[in-house]
Design an enzyme around this catalytic site. Structure first.
Site, PDB file in Angstrom:
ATOM      1  N   LYS E 165       6.462   5.202 -16.124  1.00  0.00           N
ATOM      2  CA  LYS E 165       6.211   5.576 -14.707  1.00  0.00           C
ATOM      3  C   LYS E 165       5.511   6.638 -14.592  1.00  0.00           C
ATOM      4  CE  LYS E 165      10.039   4.848 -12.479  1.00  0.00           C
ATOM      5  NZ  LYS E 165      11.421   4.764 -11.722  1.00  0.00           N
ATOM      6  N   GLU E 195       4.320   1.063 -14.783  1.00  0.00           N
ATOM      7  CA  GLU E 195       4.220   1.264 -13.096  1.00  0.00           C
ATOM      8  C   GLU E 195       2.599   1.518 -13.075  1.00  0.00           C
ATOM      9  OE1 GLU E 195       7.044   4.046 -11.243  1.00  0.00           O
ATOM     10  OE2 GLU E 195       5.333   4.935 -10.114  1.00  0.00           O
ATOM     11  N   ASP E 216       3.898  -0.233  -7.311  1.00  0.00           N
ATOM     12  CA  ASP E 216       4.766   0.750  -6.749  1.00  0.00           C
ATOM     13  C   ASP E 216       3.841   1.150  -5.327  1.00  0.00           C
ATOM     14  OD1 ASP E 216       6.691   2.311  -6.335  1.00  0.00           O
ATOM     15  OD2 ASP E 216       5.415   4.047  -6.631  1.00  0.00           O
TER      16      ASP E 216
END
Lengths: 280, 280, 280, 280, 280, 280
Positions: E165, E195, E216
């Site tokens: 992430k 991500e 995202d």
């Protein structure tokens, strides 16, 4: 070491008192952040045991509590003796108070009772021994309190010694098979003790080479005969029906050990308390 | 329900006795598969409490044990009363024996002590109440034993009632802020009780509308005055320094409740035992 | 008894394999409700140990599993021996498989290794003893596997026997203070053993009345001299640096016990497996 | 992180050794408050793993112990290498010693064994992989030790990957329904592997788009054919019956992975020890 | 399996309600031994999940309760649907009631919410996926409820998949080192997802061979471009800021997965109840 | 205190996320020893609750983390408010992130919902009360969040208050035996509440001297009549079927309390997050 062995027990006991909601009274009446200064004291004469366990209760609720111990485990104290001074978060001191006092009073009660019996047999060379008749959940601590009071410990439990009792003999088909089975299977670190009710059984046990005997419910006369018969070939433990009034006469028979269930299961709690005022 | 609430405690207590190695004596002396038949009995007069907990110890070690209960919790029994007959694996019966007896003796001791106090105040309408001075780890069971003996329970712990004691008053800055803080923060299911040492404090508490008072360490005369002053506007609990010899005179002052720490922290264990022979 | 002592361990081990999500493979590939029939077998020659523990894994996942034991703990088996037949919920059998096999293979490996050593010293009268060098978490089970293999157990842990080692002697200030301290504080059920590196230390220990000696890292010649010096006054345990090839020669020196750490910390796992097919 | 994940295990293991009574020997022979200084060392060549876990044992018993690490996890060491120096309460060091050594010896044994296999296949590009054949209770630590030794991990357990084995295929009614069921139910983070015994099964799996194959008990020739058939379309893992002597020849067949149960279930413990003397 | 994985949780939850004293109301108002007959029903339309967990609460308090399930997990039900009929000890049914309903309502609420979203994207081929935004302590059960509702699961936790992430990228020093580190260290069963916030990052990830992307907080237009750019080379998951009103439009962009935190952290509880009357 | 009561829960929740293998992503992408600096923030307007619990997650993984709290529990915050700044080991911060956020979002959601209801009834003097319809395992924390939001708590569980509901009345044989049984058995700290569905039942309860009534599913008109009938002789709680839109009109009927299950079982989670960058 205390922390490793007993922290779980003290935590469980704190939670037993705090429940799910915590200390309603302190939270409702005392402002958050208030400091408290306390004196932990014994209100009657006795022998202190369990102080570190009791203090652990405060430490678990307030890791920053400052504690000054004045009188430690094993001390014989007069009424109104200060054991420790504490200063910390007032709510935490209050929330831990009852747990701490319950441990301290219970264990000091056992040490005090033990000491009085040890004093009663002074000079006879007899050792005062506790049994497995302990309060559920407190075995190791109660055995410790007995040591603090000057006693020594029998087995801790079923796995660290062999004690062949009536029920075993009956189910094993007699003394001989029981003793022989025990000797064959026990490792070299395991001691074997045999409970006997009569001098005949003692003689049978001696002939089998048993090293330790529990002489169950024998009066002073029988015990004296047992001592004579044994003539130093084995260790003798008197047990059963012995009360404070008779313990000295039992000790004077020449047995090596006297074991007493009531040291642990029926000792009166010692009166201890915590006085709190505002701290700095 | 008993199983859910107390199984963990009984397991821990069994393990406390069995240690890591199990029952060396039974394994060494009694052939695997031997059946045992036992009688669980009380050896002195008293009130039975904790029988189901005691039997749980046997059930946890031998799930197939057959048990026939003869006399249950709450019964007042004569010496040598058989409580239950058991039949099961002999090694398991022996391994559970001490754990079962330790629970049964401890809880029956509390019920017996409680009953004797309840009997002593019979006819006065006073309720006998226990405190939070319980043995670490056994709070709920000891409170149960008090009920079995005819007593009632005070708070279970710090989270199910508010009891403002000396330490709280001192740290809260007086009775008034303590009582008002409690009333403001407590939910509608929470009862508030105030400890008072003097009649002045009682009057102050009454003026604040407090519903329950703990009258600490007051003798019969003071208590009688407290009853008079209160005139039914609040519930009154006498506490502190009350012994078996004085409990009746305290009860006759007209207070509603008498609370006694020694019901739980200093009751003598009741003498119970298990007799085993070969089973079918 | 097994259930009481080891259920927690088996549950933890099952959860270690099942994780949070359970057995993805079985749930994804085998219809719910499918019945499985399995054969638990040993694939190489050895001594079986831990079968009941292994079966407990299946029982905990499928309480209704039906199990038919063919060959139990302590049996010396040939390759491809069926130990048990199982029938139950297929997903549960698969989910418990690895846990069961890991226990069974590990403990049978220890029993097999122990048996081979016990066989190697046959006729010498020496007992083969394990140590505290066990796998973390498996102490009691590994000690059991050693007994299954014909060995006996030394101490279970630090609290059921006194063994004064080099480190203790150094920190205690010598053999004499260490032995005297031990004797004074140990209860009558606690055996005291002393580790010695030289014959001088052995002589010193004998003069102090020590009952058991651990003779550390001595070769056959020294051991023979130790046996001669001791002349039956104490129990002698040879330990340290003994390998399968030398164990017989050590045993023939006349010592009473040989202790071996590798029985428990380095035994090869026995090859066991589960074969499954559709059940009825 | 280590503390969060493994503290419970280390505590349990310490208690497994300390039992209920604590370290009888140290308490009986070494004065309270004695300081000890220790050297933790490896006595034979190997790869270190588990040092932090081992040190946690000392830290849990003596939170104030001072520790100086010299050589950490992953280091290949010569005999008599000092890993760490410790100074702390002598009784605590002694009480933690065996627990610390048992973790360290066990995990270093696995890392050492793994490293030797990884070295044996050097240059082939093959990864050495462990299995779920781990010691009960030590799965995560053993998988860590494998990584320390240069290996990689297969699934941690049943819930973090799908591995369709013989038993599943048989109970699912064949390869196709098993693979299709797995694909339909598995989330996008779950990898699916299929165990095959023959090249026909491999071909069937490839036609179903399976990404990873476990080639069970195939010799070098069959493995080479499998590699050829697969032609890079899937990852290939050789497994079953591979021993140190054959691992290189297996690696040279071109498979991607070799998995070995004995890395974790049968690695010999590494010889480690603690030398103690009086501290400052 | 349910029992092994969730019994501890259900026990803890029962104890959370029963506290130390048990069910005061039932004990005070309903005679011991009273039988109760109950109907467990859903009072509004929804999807049932957690019925076996709920029933476990009753079974743990009354092992002899008889239960007749009418409608199981996964069923879409109308208001006033009877799920199960129970008959057992009335006090036990009452004591378990709230625990059972709290599990059933919570999990059915999640399944119901999930089903409504799954229905909303019907025909698009998109999978609805949950996240790690779950209620503390209920992760596995909530993930199960999502599956019951027709969704699939993302990672169970931090150890069964790699999801790189923003925070990781920033701390790792960019996408490339993060992806390469992940690939080097991950075993062959571990999937790697990245991500990305922009199409540039998506392109960079594709060039590094990443297999799964979390897109995202991208709107439909960006998502459509991402699908086009990816052209089937990777799996695409849309995440962040998606609400019931927008989920269909997101699904129609061609992404493979839509992940939604609110499936588990904000689903409304389903209204369930237990009606009791006297049993036979 | 928080640590004692909730540390176990936070540990379990961390382990629920970390599984057996720990945080694969952080370990694979971020070098060991990297420092991280984080900002814990709320992304939408609401009331903060559970910050200390959330921070405990970080403290348990990195005992040396430094934390600077900016805004504490009970604060009403705007979107993008920073609650705390953290600096510590980057891997630990990442591993604790989700656990911390899940606690904080869940409890703040409950506090936020409660506050909005409390605001809606402002000036009416009515107290907003939660129920036992809580999320399994989170009872005490959710009750705390309700208090943070300005509500008060009903019973914590079955053992700290008596609430006689429909099911009890039916099984007890009517209102009178239920109320009389409750009064006889309850200690003096236990409050008794009676659920009534009609005004007739209310009158019967009042005639029996009941102190608190739960008026179930009554509309404003009936509630107003109930208030009139009661005329201050008892506390009145409105419950059942009350939604945000109707709560004000219910409050204006003159009841004392309004209890709402959805405060705890269906509150939407508050949006919170952690932003991390490289620390010093």
């Amino acid at each position: 070491m205390i922390q490793l062995l007993y922290e779980d027990l003290v935590r469980r006991t704190l939670r037993e008192d705090l429940g799910r909601g915590g200390d309603l009274t302190s939270e409702a009446t005392i402002p958050s952040g208030t400091r408290g200064a306390g004196t932990l004291l014994v209100r009657e004469a006795g022998v202190v045991a369990g102080l570190e366990i009791a203090l652990l209760a405060f430490r678990l609720l307030d890791p920053d509590v400052s504690i000054e111990v004045q009188v430690g485990d094993g001390s014989a104290v007069e009424p109104a003796t200060t054991l420790a001074r504490l200063e910390g978060d007032a709510r935490c001191l209050l929330a831990a108070e009852r747990t701490a006092l319950n441990f301290l009073g219970h264990l000091s009660g056992i040490a005090t009772t033990t000491r009085s019996v040890v004093d009663a047999v002074e000079g006879t060379g007899v050792r005062i021994v506790c049994t497995r008749k302990t309060t559920p959940g407190l075995r190791a601590l109660e055995k410790y309190a007995v040591r603090v009071g000057g006693g020594t410990n029998h087995r801790t439990g079923l796995d660290d010694g062999i004690l062949i009792k009536d029920n075993h003999r009956r189910l094993a088909g007699g003394v001989r098979p029981a003793v022989e089975g025990a000797r064959e299977r026990a490792g070299h670190m395991v001691t074997i003790e045999l409970e006997v009710d009569t001098l005949e059984e003692l003689r049978e046990g001696l002939s089998l080479g048993v090293d330790v005997f529990l002489l169950d419910n024998m009066g002073p006369d029988l015990l004296r005969q047992a001592v004579e018969i044994t003539a130093g070939r084995a260790t003798l433990e008197a047990s059963g029906g012995i009360i404070p009034e008779t313990v000295r006469s039992i000790a004077e028979t020449g047995v090596d050990l006297i074991s007493l269930g009531w040291l642990t299961h029926s000792a009166r709690s010692l009166d201890v308390s915590l006085d709190l005022k505002l701290g700095r």
